[in-house]
Design a protein around this motif. Structure first.
Motif, PDB file in Angstrom:
ATOM      1  N   ARG A  43      24.322  37.580  35.245  1.00 23.67           N
ATOM      2  CA  ARG A  43      25.648  37.730  34.629  1.00 23.67           C
ATOM      3  C   ARG A  43      26.746  37.324  35.603  1.00 23.67           C
ATOM      4  NH1 ARG A  43      26.823  43.271  33.368  1.00 23.67           N
ATOM      5  NH2 ARG A  43      28.774  42.382  32.629  1.00 23.67           N
ATOM      6  N   VAL A  44      26.560  37.669  36.875  1.00 26.79           N
ATOM      7  CA  VAL A  44      27.548  37.285  37.886  1.00 26.79           C
ATOM      8  C   VAL A  44      27.640  35.768  37.976  1.00 26.79           C
ATOM      9  CG1 VAL A  44      28.104  37.352  40.349  1.00 26.79           C
ATOM     10  CG2 VAL A  44      27.283  39.418  39.198  1.00 26.79           C
ATOM     11  N   CYS A  45      26.490  35.094  37.978  1.00 24.80           N
ATOM     12  CA  CYS A  45      26.475  33.627  38.046  1.00 24.80           C
ATOM     13  C   CYS A  45      27.183  33.018  36.834  1.00 24.80           C
ATOM     14  CB  CYS A  45      25.042  33.113  38.145  1.00 24.80           C
ATOM     15  SG  CYS A  45      24.223  33.502  39.715  1.00 24.80           S
ATOM     16  N   GLU A  46      26.971  33.591  35.653  1.00 25.86           N
ATOM     17  CA  GLU A  46      27.641  33.085  34.452  1.00 25.86           C
ATOM     18  C   GLU A  46      29.142  33.294  34.545  1.00 25.86           C
ATOM     19  OE1 GLU A  46      26.174  34.374  30.729  1.00 25.86           O
ATOM     20  OE2 GLU A  46      24.082  33.971  31.192  1.00 25.86           O
ATOM     21  N   ALA A  47      29.558  34.467  35.016  1.00 25.63           N
ATOM     22  CA  ALA A  47      30.985  34.760  35.106  1.00 25.63           C
ATOM     23  C   ALA A  47      31.688  33.841  36.096  1.00 25.63           C
ATOM     24  CB  ALA A  47      31.193  36.220  35.499  1.00 25.63           C
ATOM     25  N   LEU A  48      31.006  33.489  37.201  1.00 26.60           N
ATOM     26  CA  LEU A  48      31.597  32.624  38.224  1.00 26.60           C
ATOM     27  C   LEU A  48      31.272  31.145  37.995  1.00 26.60           C
ATOM     28  CD1 LEU A  48      31.908  35.451  39.530  1.00 26.60           C
ATOM     29  CD2 LEU A  48      31.481  34.371  41.732  1.00 26.60           C
ATOM     30  N   ASN A  84      33.308  40.805  43.378  1.00 22.57           N
ATOM     31  CA  ASN A  84      33.554  42.070  44.057  1.00 22.57           C
ATOM     32  C   ASN A  84      32.963  43.186  43.215  1.00 22.57           C
ATOM     33  OD1 ASN A  84      35.343  41.364  46.422  1.00 22.57           O
ATOM     34  ND2 ASN A  84      36.503  40.445  44.749  1.00 22.57           N
ATOM     35  N   ARG A  85      32.268  44.088  43.866  1.00 27.17           N
ATOM     36  CA  ARG A  85      31.598  45.165  43.128  1.00 27.17           C
ATOM     37  C   ARG A  85      32.586  46.104  42.446  1.00 27.17           C
ATOM     38  NH1 ARG A  85      26.210  46.154  44.478  1.00 27.17           N
ATOM     39  NH2 ARG A  85      25.365  44.760  46.037  1.00 27.17           N
ATOM     40  N   ASP A  86      33.766  46.259  43.030  1.00 25.35           N
ATOM     41  CA  ASP A  86      34.724  47.218  42.481  1.00 25.35           C
ATOM     42  C   ASP A  86      35.642  46.600  41.437  1.00 25.35           C
ATOM     43  OD1 ASP A  86      35.938  45.596  44.318  1.00 25.35           O
ATOM     44  OD2 ASP A  86      37.252  47.144  45.133  1.00 25.35           O
ATOM     45  N   LYS A  87      35.368  45.331  41.030  1.00 29.87           N
ATOM     46  CA  LYS A  87      36.201  44.688  40.028  1.00 29.87           C
ATOM     47  C   LYS A  87      35.320  44.176  38.900  1.00 29.87           C
ATOM     48  CE  LYS A  87      39.913  43.333  43.178  1.00 29.87           C
ATOM     49  NZ  LYS A  87      40.704  42.221  43.725  1.00 29.87           N
ATOM     50  N   PRO A  88      35.839  44.178  37.664  1.00 31.24           N
ATOM     51  CA  PRO A  88      35.009  43.735  36.525  1.00 31.24           C
ATOM     52  C   PRO A  88      34.753  42.231  36.584  1.00 31.24           C
ATOM     53  CG  PRO A  88      37.258  44.172  35.810  1.00 31.24           C
ATOM     54  CD  PRO A  88      37.168  44.643  37.234  1.00 31.24           C
ATOM     55  N   LEU A  89      33.714  41.812  35.881  1.00 33.62           N
ATOM     56  CA  LEU A  89      33.374  40.393  35.809  1.00 33.62           C
ATOM     57  C   LEU A  89      34.226  39.694  34.760  1.00 33.62           C
ATOM     58  CD1 LEU A  89      29.480  40.537  35.978  1.00 33.62           C
ATOM     59  CD2 LEU A  89      31.024  39.765  37.777  1.00 33.62           C
ATOM     60  N   ALA A  90      34.516  38.433  34.998  1.00 25.29           N
ATOM     61  CA  ALA A  90      35.258  37.645  34.034  1.00 25.29           C
ATOM     62  C   ALA A  90      34.374  37.308  32.837  1.00 25.29           C
ATOM     63  CB  ALA A  90      35.770  36.363  34.683  1.00 25.29           C
ATOM     64  N   VAL A  91      35.024  36.980  31.724  1.00 30.56           N
ATOM     65  CA  VAL A  91      34.278  36.517  30.550  1.00 30.56           C
ATOM     66  C   VAL A  91      33.803  35.093  30.827  1.00 30.56           C
ATOM     67  CG1 VAL A  91      34.423  36.004  28.091  1.00 30.56           C
ATOM     68  CG2 VAL A  91      35.662  37.958  29.040  1.00 30.56           C
ATOM     69  N   PHE A 177      41.520  34.882  28.135  1.00 26.33           N
ATOM     70  CA  PHE A 177      41.973  36.208  28.541  1.00 26.33           C
ATOM     71  C   PHE A 177      42.383  36.147  30.003  1.00 26.33           C
ATOM     72  CE2 PHE A 177      38.814  37.362  25.176  1.00 26.33           C
ATOM     73  CZ  PHE A 177      39.733  37.869  24.271  1.00 26.33           C
ATOM     74  N   SER A 178      43.329  36.964  30.395  1.00 25.73           N
ATOM     75  CA  SER A 178      43.731  36.995  31.799  1.00 25.73           C
ATOM     76  C   SER A 178      42.527  37.357  32.661  1.00 25.73           C
ATOM     77  CB  SER A 178      44.853  38.012  32.008  1.00 25.73           C
ATOM     78  OG  SER A 178      44.392  39.317  31.724  1.00 25.73           O
ATOM     79  N   PRO A 179      42.392  36.761  33.842  1.00 22.09           N
ATOM     80  CA  PRO A 179      41.229  37.027  34.697  1.00 22.09           C
ATOM     81  C   PRO A 179      41.070  38.515  34.985  1.00 22.09           C
ATOM     82  CG  PRO A 179      42.468  35.160  35.530  1.00 22.09           C
ATOM     83  CD  PRO A 179      43.287  35.751  34.424  1.00 22.09           C
ATOM     84  N   ALA A 180      39.824  38.972  34.922  1.00 21.18           N
ATOM     85  CA  ALA A 180      39.561  40.398  35.092  1.00 21.18           C
ATOM     86  C   ALA A 180      39.861  40.875  36.499  1.00 21.18           C
ATOM     87  CB  ALA A 180      38.098  40.701  34.741  1.00 21.18           C
ATOM     88  N   ASP A 181      39.794  39.965  37.476  1.00 21.95           N
ATOM     89  CA  ASP A 181      40.012  40.381  38.862  1.00 21.95           C
ATOM     90  C   ASP A 181      41.447  40.177  39.321  1.00 21.95           C
ATOM     91  OD1 ASP A 181      39.857  37.645  38.707  1.00 21.95           O
ATOM     92  OD2 ASP A 181      38.831  37.388  40.627  1.00 21.95           O
ATOM     93  N   GLN A 182      42.350  39.881  38.390  1.00 25.80           N
ATOM     94  CA  GLN A 182      43.761  39.711  38.733  1.00 25.80           C
ATOM     95  C   GLN A 182      44.610  40.650  37.882  1.00 25.80           C
ATOM     96  OE1 GLN A 182      45.029  35.598  38.577  1.00 25.80           O
ATOM     97  NE2 GLN A 182      43.052  34.859  39.302  1.00 25.80           N
ATOM     98  N   LYS A 183      45.648  41.188  38.480  1.00 27.52           N
ATOM     99  CA  LYS A 183      46.530  42.102  37.774  1.00 27.52           C
ATOM    100  C   LYS A 183      47.624  41.309  37.056  1.00 27.52           C
ATOM    101  CE  LYS A 183      45.907  46.179  40.701  1.00 27.52           C
ATOM    102  NZ  LYS A 183      46.579  47.192  41.571  1.00 27.52           N
ATOM    103  N   MET A 184      47.556  41.338  35.730  1.00 32.92           N
ATOM    104  CA  MET A 184      48.592  40.706  34.922  1.00 32.92           C
ATOM    105  C   MET A 184      49.079  41.707  33.895  1.00 32.92           C
ATOM    106  SD  MET A 184      47.404  36.753  34.368  1.00 32.92           S
ATOM    107  CE  MET A 184      46.866  35.740  35.753  1.00 32.92           C
ATOM    108  N   ARG A 185      50.349  41.675  33.603  1.00 34.75           N
ATOM    109  CA  ARG A 185      50.943  42.647  32.688  1.00 34.75           C
ATOM    110  C   ARG A 185      51.334  41.966  31.382  1.00 34.75           C
ATOM    111  NH1 ARG A 185      57.225  41.923  33.077  1.00 34.75           N
ATOM    112  NH2 ARG A 185      57.146  39.737  33.655  1.00 34.75           N
TER     113      ARG A 185
END
Length: 436
Positions: A43-48, A84-91, A177-185
Motif C-alpha cells: 500500500r505504501v508503494c502504491e501511495a508513493l 512517515n509512520r505518524d502520517k496517513p498515506l495518500a490516495v 484530494f489535498s495530500p494527506a501528509d500536508q496541512k491544508m485548510r
C-alpha cells in the motif's frame, strides 16, 4: 498495531530510497526489516507511486533472466514523496481506464468521461444523515469531492463538477484530494445567493452544511488551489400547512381551502435553489485569496468553465507573490515569537533567582529565631545549674532530677545544626542567564 520503526528508518523513508530497497530485496524481507506487513508495504508503494517487482521476478533473477526494472516515475505536485509512520498515506493515483469503442458510438448522445474523482461518489453522497427536499445532503462519508448539493440537484452538481475537473485536467492541472501528509485548510463558504446579514437555513435557522475532511485541490505549477462547488440558497416564504412547511407559491397552498389556512402561518427560510457557485481559493494557511463564479440570468456556470480555467491558470504569479509574502510574515512572526520566548525565559530566570534569595533570607530569619530560642533555653539551664550549686539541703536531689527531666523533654538543641540546614540562594537555583 505496527511495531516501532527500526533505527535504519526512524522517521520514515523517502520515495527514491524506498524504490531502491524494493528492487534490492523481496518485499517480504523488506517488510520484516521495516516492521510492517508486506500488505501494508505494498500500500505504501502504491501511495508513493513506486513500481514493485512483478510476480516471479526473484526466481528469474536467480537464474539471470530477470527483466529490467522500470524507472521511478517523476513525482507530480501534490504527490506524497515520503512515507512517515505518524502520517496517513495518500490516495493512490487513479489508473487510466481504457474504454472499448463501439462501432455505432457516434449515434449515441455524447457524454463526457467521468473524472476519476467523481466515479462512484453519487451513492456515497446519497447515503446522507438527512434527505429532506429542503436541505443539503450530509453524507456519512467525509473523503468525498468538495461538493454541497441537495438531493434533487445532486446529479446536476456532479455533471458540473465533471466539466470543471476534466477541463482543468486537460490543461495539465490535475484535480485531487489535498495530500494527506500536508496541512491544508478549507475556507468558510457562504451559501446564500444574495448575501444577507441574517441566515435562516435549516430547522431553527441553525442548520449546518456538510464539508469534506480534506479539501479538493488542483495544482497550478506547484501551487495548490482549492475548489468548492456549492448549491446556493434563496430566501423563500414558507407556510405551515398540514403538519409541514411548504412554499407559499406551491400548488398545495394555492389550492388550499380557506378553512385550511385559518390555523396556518408563514415563515422565511433559506432553501437550496438549484443554482451553483464555484469558489477557487488558497488552501494554505494565512494566504487569503479566493475568487468565485456563480449561475446568473446572463450566463450559467457551465458556460463559464473556459474562463474559470483561464482565471485559475493566470493566478500562479499572484498566488506565488502572496505565498512569498506569507513566508516572510511567518518568518517575522517566528522571530518575534522566539524573542518573546527569550524575554519570558529571562524574566522567569530572574524571578527564580529572586525567589531563591527570598527563600534563603526567610529560612535564615527562622534559623536566627530558633537560635535565639535555643540559646535562651541553654542559658536557663546553665543559670539553674549555677544556682543549684549553692543549694545543699534536701531540695538539691529533687531539683537535679527535675532538671534532667526538663532537658530530656526539650531534647538536645545545638544551634549549629540549624545553620548546617540552611540553603544559600545558589544552592536553591542556578541562574541560566547572567544577572545584573
Amino acid at each position: 498495531m505496527e511495531p516501532d520503526a527500526t533505527p535504519s528508518a526512524p522517521f520514515g523513508i523517502a520515495r527514491d530510497e524506498l524504490y531502491e530497497r524494493v528492487w534490492a530485496a523481496p518485499i517480504n524481507h523488506l517488510a520484516e526489516e521495516l516492521g510492517v506487513t508486506h500488505y501494508h508495504l505494498a500500500r505504501v508503494c502504491e501511495a508513493l507511486n513506486v513500481p514493485r517487482p512483478p510476480a516471479g521476478y526473484w526466481q528469474k533473477k536467480a537464474v539471470g533472466k530477470e527483466e529490467p526494472r522500470p524507472a521511478l516515475p517523476a513525482a507530480l505536485p501534490g504527490d506524497q514523496v515520503r512515507w512517515n509512520r505518524d502520517k496517513p498515506l495518500a490516495v493512490p493515483r487513479p489508473k487510466h481506464v481504457h474504454r472499448r469503442v463501439e462501432r455505432k458510438a457516434a449515434a449515441r448522445p455524447h457524454r463526457p468521461m467521468r473524472h476519476p474523482m467523481l466515479m462512484g461518489v453519487e451513492e456515497s453522497f446519497r447515503k446522507s444523515r438527512s434527505d429532506e427536499k429542503n436541505e443539503f445532503l450530509r453524507p456519512y462519508k467525509y473523503l468525498l469531492p468538495d461538493i454541497a448539493a441537495s438531493s434533487n440537484h445532486l446529479a446536476v452538481a456532479l455533471d458540473l463538477a465533471n466539466e470543471i475537473y476534466n477541463a482543468l485536467d486537460l490543461e495539465g492541472h490535475r484535480v485531487m484530494f489535498s495530500p494527506a501528509d500536508q496541512k491544508m485548510r478549507r475556507i468558510h463558504v457562504t451559501e446564500q445567493e444574495v448575501p444577507r446579514k441574517d441566515r435562516k437555513y435549516g430547522r431553527y435557522h441553525t442548520g449546518s452544511i456538510w464539508s469534506p475532511r480534506r479539501p479538493t485541490v488542483t495544482y497550478v505549477g506547484s501551487i495548490p488551489v482549492g475548489l468548492i462547488l456549492t448549491e446556493m440558497t434563496e430566501r423563500v416564504t414558507m407556510r405551515y400547512l398540514d403538519g409541514s412547511y411548504v412554499r407559499e407559491d406551491s400548488k398545495l397552498v394555492r389550492t388550499a381551502k380557506p378553512w385550511q389556512l385559518v390555523h396556518s402561518w408563514t415563515s422565511e427560510q433559506d432553501l437550496p435553489c438549484g443554482r451553483f457557485r464555484l469558489i477557487a481559493y488558497s488552501p494554505l494557511a494565512n494566504v487569503n485569496w479566493s475568487v468565485s463564479w456563480q449561475d446568473t440570468q446572463a450566463a450559467d456556470l457551465k458556460s463559464l468553465v473556459p474562463s474559470i480555467v483561464a482565471r485559475i491558470q493566470s493566478s500562479e504569479a499572484e498566488l506565488r507573490a502572496l505565498i512569498l509574502a506569507e513566508e516572510k510574515a511567518a518568518a517575522r512572526r517566528r522571530k518575534e515569537w522566539a524573542e518573546a520566548e527569550e524575554r519570558y525565559r529571562r524574566q522567569e530566570d530572574r524571578r527564580a533567582v529572586e525567589q531563591a534569595q527570598a527563600d534563603s533570607r526567610r529560612q535564615l530569619a527562622e534559623i536566627m529565631e530558633k537560635w535565639a530560642a535555643a540559646t535562651a533555653v541553654e542559658r536557663f539551664f546553665m543559670e539553674a545549674e549555677r544556682r543549684l550549686e549553692q543549694v545543699h539541703d534536701e531540695r538539691r536531689a529533687d531539683i537535679l532530677a527535675r532538671l534532667a527531666l526538663a532537658r530530656a523533654m526539650l531534647g538536645e538543641q545545638d544551634p549549629l545544626t540549624f545553620l548546617s540546614d540552611w540553603l544559600a540562594p545558589e544552592e536553591r537555583y542556578q541562574p541560566k542567564y547572567p544577572q545584573p
